[in-house]
Scaffold this motif. Structure first.
Motif, PDB file in Angstrom:
ATOM      1  N   GLY B 415       0.818  -1.198   0.000  1.00 59.10           N
ATOM      2  CA  GLY B 415       0.000   0.000   0.000  1.00 59.10           C
ATOM      3  C   GLY B 415       0.856   1.253   0.000  1.00 59.10           C
ATOM      4  N   MET B 416       1.964   1.211   0.757  1.00 60.80           N
ATOM      5  CA  MET B 416       2.865   2.362   0.783  1.00 60.80           C
ATOM      6  C   MET B 416       3.444   2.636  -0.602  1.00 60.80           C
ATOM      7  SD  MET B 416       4.973   1.912   4.307  1.00 60.80           S
ATOM      8  CE  MET B 416       6.424   2.732   3.656  1.00 60.80           C
ATOM      9  N   SER B 417       3.873   1.574  -1.281  1.00 61.97           N
ATOM     10  CA  SER B 417       4.422   1.820  -2.627  1.00 61.97           C
ATOM     11  C   SER B 417       3.313   2.293  -3.555  1.00 61.97           C
ATOM     12  CB  SER B 417       5.129   0.577  -3.166  1.00 61.97           C
ATOM     13  OG  SER B 417       4.239  -0.497  -3.292  1.00 61.97           O
ATOM     14  N   GLY B 418       2.067   1.897  -3.259  1.00 65.43           N
ATOM     15  CA  GLY B 418       0.940   2.397  -4.043  1.00 65.43           C
ATOM     16  C   GLY B 418       0.765   3.891  -3.860  1.00 65.43           C
ATOM     17  N   ILE B 419       0.913   4.351  -2.614  1.00 59.99           N
ATOM     18  CA  ILE B 419       0.799   5.798  -2.359  1.00 59.99           C
ATOM     19  C   ILE B 419       1.942   6.534  -3.065  1.00 59.99           C
ATOM     20  CG2 ILE B 419       0.837   7.553  -0.560  1.00 59.99           C
ATOM     21  CD1 ILE B 419      -1.449   6.177   0.356  1.00 59.99           C
ATOM     22  N   LEU B 420       3.142   5.930  -3.043  1.00 59.25           N
ATOM     23  CA  LEU B 420       4.260   6.561  -3.758  1.00 59.25           C
ATOM     24  C   LEU B 420       3.904   6.724  -5.231  1.00 59.25           C
ATOM     25  CD1 LEU B 420       7.311   4.636  -2.232  1.00 59.25           C
ATOM     26  CD2 LEU B 420       6.721   7.012  -1.840  1.00 59.25           C
ATOM     27  N   LEU B 421       3.362   5.639  -5.821  1.00 57.60           N
ATOM     28  CA  LEU B 421       3.031   5.688  -7.246  1.00 57.60           C
ATOM     29  C   LEU B 421       1.880   6.641  -7.528  1.00 57.60           C
ATOM     30  CD1 LEU B 421       3.471   1.950  -8.076  1.00 57.60           C
ATOM     31  CD2 LEU B 421       4.350   3.781  -9.503  1.00 57.60           C
ATOM     32  N   ALA B 422       1.025   6.858  -6.525  1.00 59.38           N
ATOM     33  CA  ALA B 422      -0.113   7.752  -6.737  1.00 59.38           C
ATOM     34  C   ALA B 422       0.333   9.194  -6.877  1.00 59.38           C
ATOM     35  CB  ALA B 422      -1.103   7.616  -5.579  1.00 59.38           C
ATOM     36  N   GLN B 429       8.867   8.958 -12.499  1.00 63.24           N
ATOM     37  CA  GLN B 429      10.175   8.318 -12.388  1.00 63.24           C
ATOM     38  C   GLN B 429      10.111   6.798 -12.408  1.00 63.24           C
ATOM     39  OE1 GLN B 429      13.341   8.727 -12.365  1.00 63.24           O
ATOM     40  NE2 GLN B 429      13.510  10.930 -12.588  1.00 63.24           N
ATOM     41  N   VAL B 430       9.082   6.204 -11.829  1.00 62.42           N
ATOM     42  CA  VAL B 430       9.106   4.742 -11.705  1.00 62.42           C
ATOM     43  C   VAL B 430       8.050   4.044 -12.547  1.00 62.42           C
ATOM     44  CG1 VAL B 430      10.196   4.718  -9.446  1.00 62.42           C
ATOM     45  CG2 VAL B 430       7.707   4.852  -9.604  1.00 62.42           C
ATOM     46  N   HIS B 431       7.207   4.808 -13.234  1.00 63.09           N
ATOM     47  CA  HIS B 431       6.225   4.199 -14.122  1.00 63.09           C
ATOM     48  C   HIS B 431       6.940   3.328 -15.153  1.00 63.09           C
ATOM     49  CE1 HIS B 431       2.638   3.700 -16.487  1.00 63.09           C
ATOM     50  NE2 HIS B 431       3.168   4.278 -17.532  1.00 63.09           N
ATOM     51  N   ASN B 432       6.298   2.191 -15.491  1.00 57.44           N
ATOM     52  CA  ASN B 432       6.857   1.310 -16.531  1.00 57.44           C
ATOM     53  C   ASN B 432       8.187   0.663 -16.146  1.00 57.44           C
ATOM     54  OD1 ASN B 432       5.001   1.110 -18.511  1.00 57.44           O
ATOM     55  ND2 ASN B 432       5.786   2.761 -19.777  1.00 57.44           N
ATOM     56  N   THR B 433       8.636   0.862 -14.920  1.00 59.53           N
ATOM     57  CA  THR B 433       9.841   0.151 -14.493  1.00 59.53           C
ATOM     58  C   THR B 433       9.408  -1.047 -13.640  1.00 59.53           C
ATOM     59  OG1 THR B 433      10.124   1.266 -12.376  1.00 59.53           O
ATOM     60  CG2 THR B 433      11.046   2.366 -14.309  1.00 59.53           C
ATOM     61  N   VAL B 434      10.384  -1.852 -13.230  1.00 55.85           N
ATOM     62  CA  VAL B 434      10.025  -3.001 -12.398  1.00 55.85           C
ATOM     63  C   VAL B 434       9.614  -2.581 -10.988  1.00 55.85           C
ATOM     64  CG1 VAL B 434      11.318  -4.722 -13.697  1.00 55.85           C
ATOM     65  CG2 VAL B 434      12.451  -3.440 -11.881  1.00 55.85           C
ATOM     66  N   PHE B 435       9.781  -1.313 -10.639  1.00 47.74           N
ATOM     67  CA  PHE B 435       9.219  -0.805  -9.378  1.00 47.74           C
ATOM     68  C   PHE B 435       7.704  -1.012  -9.395  1.00 47.74           C
ATOM     69  CE2 PHE B 435       7.441   2.321  -6.511  1.00 47.74           C
ATOM     70  CZ  PHE B 435       8.343   2.403  -5.467  1.00 47.74           C
ATOM     71  N   LEU B 436       7.116  -0.695 -10.534  1.00 49.79           N
ATOM     72  CA  LEU B 436       5.671  -0.871 -10.705  1.00 49.79           C
ATOM     73  C   LEU B 436       5.306  -2.347 -10.599  1.00 49.79           C
ATOM     74  CD1 LEU B 436       3.001   0.538 -11.536  1.00 49.79           C
ATOM     75  CD2 LEU B 436       3.580  -0.030 -13.871  1.00 49.79           C
ATOM     76  N   VAL B 437       6.141  -3.195 -11.205  1.00 47.10           N
ATOM     77  CA  VAL B 437       5.911  -4.643 -11.141  1.00 47.10           C
ATOM     78  C   VAL B 437       5.947  -5.098  -9.686  1.00 47.10           C
ATOM     79  CG1 VAL B 437       6.825  -6.885 -11.840  1.00 47.10           C
ATOM     80  CG2 VAL B 437       6.872  -4.969 -13.436  1.00 47.10           C
ATOM     81  N   ALA B 438       6.941  -4.578  -8.939  1.00 50.33           N
ATOM     82  CA  ALA B 438       7.045  -4.940  -7.523  1.00 50.33           C
ATOM     83  C   ALA B 438       5.797  -4.472  -6.781  1.00 50.33           C
ATOM     84  CB  ALA B 438       8.288  -4.303  -6.909  1.00 50.33           C
ATOM     85  N   HIS B 439       5.336  -3.251  -7.078  1.00 51.84           N
ATOM     86  CA  HIS B 439       4.166  -2.732  -6.365  1.00 51.84           C
ATOM     87  C   HIS B 439       2.934  -3.602  -6.586  1.00 51.84           C
ATOM     88  CE1 HIS B 439       0.677  -0.491  -5.200  1.00 51.84           C
ATOM     89  NE2 HIS B 439       0.269  -0.481  -6.452  1.00 51.84           N
TER      90      HIS B 439
END
Lengths: 326, 703
Positions: B415-422, B429-439
């Motif tokens: 959820g925290m990484s979701g808020i970061l992505l929001a 910066q992290v859209h389309n990277t594996v950060f998104l995959v991890a989230h």
């Protein structure tokens, strides 16, 4: 333990980012320009607020509850029917609401300040670069210099760069993490991105939107250099570049990786991995946008010539009426 | 067009080159041989699996029982179980694909062993399967099994429609399986963005497989949504008000409503893409007025509510398991209902955060970013309410509870990484990277999958009359939890280091160590799956020591435990009357849980119907022939399906009667078992002494 794994991974990453100074800058946590730097501080702020006010209370309370109220510990108080408490109920809502209100402030402020379309404050006028996404390479056009490059995006340190982007093929996403935001490049449309480098150095540039077999090889180097070096680079491109005519454009438009392109373009082998062009028409970018929208993106010659006739050459980038993404 | 043209190419686009080993034979380079062998092995597994299954069914003469007891059954419980069987089979396939991808990336510095196209098929099928043919069938199966019993109903409102929904989902799953054997699946990822998936750029059958598999699954889910919502509105036991419903039923209701409203945009988007590809339309092409942004818009208008379709039932499951295994009423029921509804509504207001980077202005991005963060509020409330449920409880660390605890801890991080992505600023910066995959794996695995596995362990004894092995269950759960951490925490870091998702290879040596950690995590997850299968085998072997026919092995709180395990086809001999929440706990406290009624009545149940399996076969044949352009079969199957539905409309004899004597006999038998059973305290919960009768203290406590 979980938190340990989580922070462990982040720690290893920070080590890796710093360990190899001298190689390419990969990340906004190792920023090379004002945009990425501001993004880093935004990231740390939001992460910090979340860690302190969301993660820590839960990570402390949960194991404590599980230990304290485990079945085997009969001494602990047991209230099987207790199912509501006005105070706790209100707190469960108020806490998250308060956190979101604080975060919303950061989101609103920074989404506007770091809008990729927003010009960067500077005394210098921005350097214009037009970016065309092909399968699987980016073509960088410097309309004011009349040159173009594949493989390297050269930028003078300290001067803002205004990029206009489109795609001659499928949707792509242009991204230099150490400098700033990514933005989609789409056929028949133009998007914009403002970046700036603060110090000389090489940063990773890439496409992040899957577009076929050569996707993972669609990389380039964003090379920030002193203004004087930039002028040297421009003259070098002028001196050694190939003419960007209909024939080379047709070869570029074929789906090919950087290496295949160099093999296919006569005369490209001598440029040390990059491909330079000279004699670039000011209307080229607009021509590609229009031709893609007309459905004739890859016709040899004709797209180039015909659209050049149809669309008058206005000379300045950034005022396209057709297909502006915004 | 004349009739003869239909038969011009009787096999459509099918050719020898559609076979997975053809390219390898024609052009035997090392690359082609490796990829050809992997593809051929996978195809052989599908074909051999089908053959072995057919042989076994014939050998043990099981075709008839399979047909009359299962495939044509309109019993919600059997349909639920069949959904979950599909989910587990598809889980196994997609998980093996995931391990293959992690292996490739671990050795992917400057190369690796998989071809780019093969890798692209893997990530496309992995995502498509995990969402549409693992998670969706799993939660639909659990809802199907549990929800009607929780509200004291005999079946869903539209039993045959339920069977048809299952048929459509099964047909879609079969289509994805067949794509292993014939032709190649899409390489456009699970959301298949055009124009990449348009004819100009993907001329093969891949996107067509994807379009029709999704269309079948989407149609099935829309019908399921209608069925579940109507059942909850109309079939509740007398006295059960909406605010008396168990939390899982609430989440089932919200999910059903989301299905009804969110599935149509997907159906429209894939239908438009199909029109582009089949009839030369220009909805999403680069040229002639097409606009790919409309697809992104429509797809995520479905796609975001979809993630709440997946997660809400899991929230419901955790509400049940945490309350049951803490021996305590659920804290903040009203709050949880409000939070669930709030999430359901908000889920339709945030879809734009899937494409912050498309070039819209900062006002729009900031508004949608804040809207996305708002969902964190009700979700946070839920987490706190679950913790207050445990507070001053008596917590037993059974397998469902281990999953629940793993869920809370890991989901907070997700959820925290979701808020970061929001935050658009970070998303850029992290859209389309594996950060998104991890989230999204961080919310989908600990959230959805752990929820479903928790449900599987929790309600398995209800469905089959014996408990699953505790020890292997815990081994599996811990492997899932630590495997998840190993596989996905490194991806957060790799994403921040700029690694785009869907990269078959990379040139950056700094990625290698973290890739190997992720590979280790993937292996641990594979071990978790194997432990899960082994647990099933061990549990079946030792089933005599874990029988719980009396029906209440966990000191349960809601009505599904107020019946034998497995329950009779009609669920309850007498429909219970409900006066409040936790209806079964109240009945146990008052000593009214196992009463003999004064008289028994005939019970009316839906008759078996061949409609479900027929639609499955016709739906599959229609989709398959559309993929391969076998036009005569398209016409034939379409006509047959329409004719079948019309004929079914005239059927009048659709119910069967269970006579009162038989109900009485079965109920008597169960009550006798209750009388002879010894009630156990929770310390003996996992011992053979637990035959499903729970001690209940009059103060509401569970000794």
């Amino acid at each position: 333990m979980v938190a340990l794994g989580y922070w462990g991974a982040l720690f290893i990453m920070l080590m890796m980012l710093n360990a190899c100074a001298g190689s390419k800058h990969l990340s906004f946590l190792d920023p090379q320009g004002p945009v990425a730097e501001a993004q880093r501080s935004h990231f740390y702020w939001v992460l910090g607020i979340l860690a302190v006010f969301v993660a820590v209370p839960i990570f402390l309370l949960l194991p404590f509850f599980v230990w304290r109220y485990r079945y085997g510990r009969k001494a602990s108080r047991y209230t099987p029917r207790w199912e509501n408490s006005r105070l706790l109920g209100i707190m469960s809502w108020v806490g998250p609401i308060a956190i979101v209100i604080v975060l919303a402030f950061f989101v609103w402020r920074d989404a506007h300040q770091l809008d990729p379309y927003r010009p960067l404050a500077s005394e210098q006028s921005p350097l214009q670069v037009e970016v065309i996404g092909y399968d699987w390479k980016w073509l960088f056009i410097y309309p004011d210099q009349g040159i173009a490059s594949i493989g390297t995006l050269a930028l003078p340190v300290g001067r803002p760069v205004l990029l206009h982007l489109t795609s001659a093929t499928v949707m792509q996403s242009f991204f230099i993490p150490a400098l700033g935001s990514q933005i989609y490049a789409m056929g028949g449309m133009v998007t914009q991105l403002n970046l700036q480098a603060t110090q000389p150095g090489a940063s990773l540039g890439e496409n992040t939107m899957y577009n076929g077999d050569g996707f993972h090889q669609q990389k380039f180097t964003a090379r920030a250099m002193d203004p004087a070096d930039f002028e040297v680079w421009v003259s070098k491109v002028r001196a050694t570049g190939l003419p960007l005519d209909a024939q080379s454009l047709q070869i570029i438009a074929q789906p090919s990786t950087h290496r295949d392109l160099i093999a296919a373009l006569p005369g490209a082998r001598s440029m040390g991995g990059d491909v330079y062009f000279t004699g670039v028409s000011r209307s080229l970018f607009r021509t590609v946008v229009m031709a893609t929208m007309d459905g004739k993106p890859m016709l040899p010659g004709s797209a180039f010539d015909r659209a050049g006739m149809v669309v008058p050459d206005s000379g300045t980038a950034g005022h396209f009426t057709p297909g502006q993404a915004r | 067009m004349n009739i003869a043209a239909l038969f011009e190419h009787p096999l459509g686009r099918l050719e020898w080159s559609s076979l997975p080993f053809w390219q390898m034979l024609q052009d035997p380079t090392a690359d082609n041989i490796i990829n050809g062998c992997i593809a051929t092995a996978a195809a052989a597994l599908v074909v051999l699996g089908a053959i072995v299954l057919a042989v076994l069914l014939t050998r043990y003469r099981l075709w008839r029982p399979l047909w009359s007891d299962w495939l044509t059954s309109a019993d919600h419980k059997k349909i639920g179980i069949m959904y979950i069987v599909i989910a587990l089979v598809m889980l196994a396939r997609a998980l093996v694909e995931a391990v293959l991808m992690r292996t490739q990336q671990a050795v992917g510095l400057d190369g690796g062993f998989l071809s780019a196209e093969h890798f692209a098929q893997l990530f496309s099928t992995h995502g498509t399967i995990m969402i549409f043919f693992m998670a969706m069938p799993f939660l639909t199966g659990v809802i199907n099994y549990v929800m009607p019993m929780q509200i004291g109903a005999r079946d869903v409102s539209f039993p045959v429609l339920n069977s048809i929904s299952l048929g459509l989902t099964a047909a879609g799953a079969a289509l994805v399986m067949v794509s292993l054997v014939l032709g190649r699946f899409s390489t456009g990822g699970w959301f298949g963005f055009p124009p990449y998936t348009e004819l100009d750029f993907s001329p093969g059958v891949g996107p067509d497989y994807w379009i029709w598999a999704l269309s079948l699954a989407g149609l099935g889910s829309t019908l399921t949504g209608i069925n579940v919502a109507v059942t909850i509105y109309k079939e509740r036991a007398p006295g059960m008000k909406l605010m008396h419903m168990p939390m899982f039923t609430w989440t089932a209701l919200c999910t059903a409503l989301l299905m009804i409203f969110a599935m149509p945009p997907l159906t429209v988007a894939t239908a438009q893409l199909a029109l582009d590809r089949y009839l030369g339309f220009h909805f999403f092409t680069n040229d002639l007025g097409g606009n790919m942004m409309h697809f992104a818009n429509l797809f995520w208008l479905f796609g975001h509510p979809e993630v709440y379709i997946l997660i809400l039932p899991a929230f419901g499951v955790f509400s049940e398991t945490i309350s049951t295994f803490s021996g305590k009423a659920l804290f903040g029921y009203r709050s949880l209902v409000m939070a669930t509804m709030a999430i359901a509504v908000l889920s339709f207001t945030v879809w734009l955060h899937h494409f912050f980077t498309m070039g819209q202005n900062a006002n729009i991005n900031a508004a949608f970013g804040i809207a996305s963060m708002l969902i964190g509020i009700p979700t946070g409330v839920k987490i706190y309410d679950w913790m207050w449920t445990m507070f001053r409880g008596r917590i037993r660390l059974t397998v469902p509870m281990v999953y629940a605890l793993g869920f809370i801890v890991l989901f907070v991080l997700g959820g925290m990484s979701g808020i970061l992505l929001a935050s658009p600023t970070i998303d850029y910066q992290v859209h389309n990277t594996v950060f998104l995959v991890a989230h999204f794996h961080n919310v989908a695995v600990p959230g959805v999958l752990f929820g479903m596995l928790s449900a599987y362990h929790f309600w398995f004894p209800k469905a089959f009359g014996f408990r699953l092995d505790e020890r292997w269950g815990k081994v599996s759960a811990l492997c899932w939890i630590f495997g998840f951490m190993g596989a996905f925490f490194p991806l957060y870091a790799l994403g921040i280091m700029g690694l785009p998702r869907r990269s078959v290879a990379y040139t950056e040596a700094r990625y290698v160590p973290l890739e190997w950690v992720a590979f280790g995590g993937a292996l641990l997850i594979l071990a978790a799956l194997l432990a899960l299968l082994w647990q099933l085998w061990v549990s079946i072997r030792n089933r005599d020591e874990s029988r719980s026919f009396v029906g209440d092995p966990w000191a349960g709180r809601s009505l599904e435990w107020a019946s034998s395990s497995p329950p009779p086809a009609y669920n309850f001999a007498v429909i219970p009357v409900v006066e409040g929440r936790d209806a079964f706990t109240t009945a146990k406290e008052n000593g009214r849980a196992y009463l003999r009624p004064d008289m028994y009545a005939d019970i009316e149940l839906p008759k078996n119907s061949a409609m479900g399996p027929n639609i499955a076969v016709l739906g599959f044949a229609l989709a398959f022939s559309l993929v391969w352009h076998i036009w005569w079969l398209v016409v034939l199957t379409l006509l047959a399906a329409i004719a079948g539905l019309i004929i079914r409309g005239f059927a009048r004899d659709t119910t069967r009667i269970i006579p009162a004597q038989e109900v009485q006999r079965e109920h008597q038998c169960w009550i006798d078992a209750v009388i002879h059973a010894t009630a156990v305290c929770r310390a003996d919960e996992c011992q053979s002494a637990n035959v499903g009768l729970a001690l209940q203290a009059p103060d509401g406590g569970v000794p």
